[in-house]
Design an enzyme around this catalytic site. Structure first.
Site, short mmCIF file in Angstrom:
data_model
loop_
_atom_site.label_atom_id
_atom_site.label_comp_id
_atom_site.label_asym_id
_atom_site.label_seq_id
_atom_site.Cartn_x
_atom_site.Cartn_y
_atom_site.Cartn_z
N HIS A 72 0.84 -1.20 0.00
CA HIS A 72 0.00 0.00 0.00
C HIS A 72 0.87 1.24 0.00
CE1 HIS A 72 0.61 0.66 4.39
NE2 HIS A 72 0.47 -0.64 4.51
N ASP A 74 -0.15 4.33 1.20
CA ASP A 74 -0.44 5.30 2.26
C ASP A 74 0.31 4.99 3.54
OD1 ASP A 74 -2.21 3.03 2.35
OD2 ASP A 74 -3.47 4.09 3.79
N ASP A 104 6.60 0.32 7.31
CA ASP A 104 5.20 0.05 6.97
C ASP A 104 4.72 1.01 5.89
OD1 ASP A 104 2.57 -0.87 7.04
OD2 ASP A 104 2.06 0.28 8.83
N GLU A 136 -5.08 1.72 2.91
CA GLU A 136 -4.94 0.55 3.77
C GLU A 136 -4.98 0.94 5.23
OE1 GLU A 136 -2.97 -2.53 6.22
OE2 GLU A 136 -2.38 -0.44 5.93
N GLU A 137 -4.37 2.07 5.56
CA GLU A 137 -4.23 2.46 6.96
C GLU A 137 -5.55 2.89 7.59
OE1 GLU A 137 -1.84 1.74 8.61
OE2 GLU A 137 0.04 1.87 7.49
N GLU A 164 3.54 -6.84 4.27
CA GLU A 164 3.52 -6.18 5.57
C GLU A 164 4.69 -6.68 6.42
OE1 GLU A 164 1.74 -3.79 6.74
OE2 GLU A 164 0.01 -3.66 5.39
N HIS A 359 4.09 2.89 12.53
CA HIS A 359 3.33 4.03 13.07
C HIS A 359 4.07 4.78 14.18
CE1 HIS A 359 -0.62 1.69 11.87
NE2 HIS A 359 0.26 1.79 10.88
#
Length: 385
Positions: A72, A74, A104, A136-137, A164, A359
């Site tokens: 992904h 984002d 990530d 995705e997030e 991931e 994150h």
């Protein structure tokens, strides 16, 4: 355009601040231009307002059976986080690559981009595809329409590797999830006149207590065979934030919170979601009978399918052959792998980095993990050739 190394691709990707709330088109424009310039066929799936796009790329013969490398574009925001370096610039220090998304999951995406370009340059007998989603997030909402679009623009792939962060371990199972935004509407009166009003907070607490009771019942039940491999080894329901009310002596007119459900693969996620919906509907009827202005409104805001371990799964066999892993594991976080599996792909999760870094402020990817991911891609290209 000259061919870029994986690290050079990573530098470019991280420089685009593709936070989910914003457009990702600058990244997609650059990446599509780069891939097309290397002879890779590219296609887009646009979101509804055309402010975001998924990118689908195909290298190799125009036949079915491709290996799909899925990631992904984002990333989560950096707002309120304290960083010791620019989050939008890859900074190397102490054997790590720091920057938002390095772990990530732009590290994996960079490796996948490199592999697709190499597949086009070297020539392969079995095709290689890149599937790069958006959003995705915020609940894996961008992958299902992307996967549907893929069916109409590229030959169908068979095995999907979702990159991931798993420290390059082979993951064949993860939990599914869904969630509701809950708005309980009350009726304001002075708290001394409590029976004349409807406290949205106090009534919302009934739904939260239902969540507690549901968790207790789940945990008291016998463990499910696949679910028992997870930590925790059962489905969970959770309320993480609540807001409402205007003063301590006024019955609250509004109460808002979210209920999140994370289910093990052999549990019925939809049954838990439906049970909560029915409880909310029951309370809605009760509140409206007291005051017509009162009630409960639900908005289902994400829905992520569980990844179910496959019997003799093609993707697992491929990933284990490329990593040398003798067994596969499971994780409690969700990914787009279950959505690929729902669409008929054999799917597995395997990518560089540790999910614990995702994150976080000063997010990083170990260089050794990035190098392990590079070796994975090299071995993949050898098999495809």
């Amino acid at each position: 355009m000259s061919v870029l190394t994986p690290r050079q691709v990573l530098d470019r990707l991280v420089a685009f601040p593709t936070v989910s709330r914003d457009s990702n088109l600058a990244l997609v424009d650059w990446l599509e231009g780069y891939l097309s310039g290397q002879g890779v066929k590219c296609f887009r799936h646009w979101n509804e307002d055309r402010q975001k796009a998924a990118l689908i790329a195909h290298a190799g013969p125009w036949v079915e059976g491709a290996v799909v490398l899925s990631g992904h574009s984002d990333v989560v925001p950096v707002d309120g986080q304290t960083w010791t370096s620019d989050p939008w610039t890859v900074t190397e220090r102490d054997g790590r690559l720091y920057g938002r998304g390095t772990c990530d999951m732009k590290g994996y995406v960079a490796l996948a981009v490199w592999a697709v370009v190499e597949a086009a340059r070297r020539g392969v007998a079995r095709p290689l595809q890149l599937a790069l989603s958006y959003d995705e997030e915020i609940g894996c909402t961008g992958a299902p329409p992307m996967i549907e679009t893929m069916a109409g623009v590229v030959p169908r792939g068979s095995a999907a590797v979702i990159g991931e962060p798993s420290r390059m371990k082979v993951i064949t199972g993860h939990k599914g999830g869904t969630g509701y935004h809950v708005h309980v509407k009350g009726y304001e009166v002075h708290s001394s006149l409590l029976p004349d009003g409807v406290s949205a907070i106090m009534e919302g607490a009934r739904l939260i207590q239902w969540v507690n009771d549901r968790n207790a019942a789940i945990q008291a039940a016998p463990r499910l065979p696949v679910g028992g491999r997870f930590h925790p080894p059962f489905t969970t329901l959770h309320v993480g934030m609540i807001e409402g009310g205007t003063a301590h002596n006024i019955t609250a007119a509004d109460c808002r919170f979210a209920v999140e459900i994370r289910s093990v693969p052999d549990d019925d996620l939809e049954a838990h979601a439906e049970a909560f919906r029915l409880e909310a509907e029951r309370l809605d009827v009760v509140l409206k009978a007291r005051r017509s202005e009162a009630g409960v409104h639900l908005d289902r805001f994400f829905d992520v399918s569980a990844l179910r371990p496959e019997v003799d799964g093609e993707a697992e066999a491929l990933a284990r052959a490329l990593t040398g892993e003798n067994e596969a594991g499971v994780v409690s976080y969700g990914t787009e792998a279950g959505q690929f599996q729902d669409a008929g792909y054999s799917a597995v999760v395997c990518g560089p980095g540790d999910i614990a870094q995702a994150h976080q402020p000063d997010e990083y990817l170990e260089i050794s993990e990035f190098e392990a991911g590079h070796r994975f891609m090299e071995r993949l290209l050898e098999r495809l050739a």
